[in-house]
Scaffold this motif. Structure first.
Motif, PDB file in Angstrom:
ATOM      1  N   ILE A   1      -0.257   5.662  -8.738  1.00  0.00           N
ATOM      2  CA  ILE A   1      -1.259   6.647  -9.162  1.00  0.00           C
ATOM      3  C   ILE A   1      -0.585   7.803  -9.893  1.00  0.00           C
TER       4      ILE A   1
ATOM      5  N   VAL B   1       1.090   2.663  -3.627  1.00  0.00           N
ATOM      6  CA  VAL B   1      -0.124   3.118  -4.320  1.00  0.00           C
ATOM      7  C   VAL B   1      -0.001   4.566  -4.801  1.00  0.00           C
TER       8      VAL B   1
ATOM      9  N   GLU C   1       0.808  -1.220   0.000  1.00  0.00           N
ATOM     10  CA  GLU C   1       0.000   0.000   0.000  1.00  0.00           C
ATOM     11  C   GLU C   1       0.846   1.277   0.000  1.00  0.00           C
TER      12      GLU C   1
END
Length: 121
Positions: free
Chosen positions: A11, A7, A4
């Motif tokens: 993006i 991420v 995580e």
């Protein structure tokens, strides 16, 4: 600490790639499509291009020396900035490693200087 944490990076890459693709497609769709001979001729600082033979052209050595100097500066920044940020963690090993790296860079700069790569005439 799992995946995580990556991420936001993924993006950001997706936004960058999306912006690039949308820009290219939009310019193809909305841009003018006028084709002429002058548009496809090589541009040399506003003067008529010099005629060349059909064989490969030779670049002057100065071009390669300038390219080498650019690469040496890039490599220097790539290695010295992280070292400067974490020099306290690396200790004496980091100090000697960067000293050897700077010695190798000095050899490259000395070669450039000897070959005239630093003369901007």
């Amino acid at each position: 600490m799992g995946m995580e944490v990556y991420v936001p990076v993924v993006i950001m890459f997706a936004i960058g790639a999306g912006f690039g693709i949308v820009s290219v497609v939009a310019s193809r769709i909305t841009g003018p499509h006028r084709r002429n001979r002058a548009k496809y001729d090589p541009y040399e600082c506003g003067i008529e291009p010099a005629p060349t033979s059909s064989g490969p052209t030779k670049f002057p050595v100065k071009f390669y020396l300038t390219a080498m100097l650019f690469i040496v500066f890039d490599i220097e920044i790539i290695f010295l900035v992280p070292w400067a940020v974490h020099h306290d963690v690396l200790g004496i090993f980091g100090f000697w490693a960067v000293l050897m790296f700077i010695a190798a860079l000095f050899v490259a700069y000395a070669y450039e200087w000897r070959r005239g790569g630093l003369d901007w005439d």
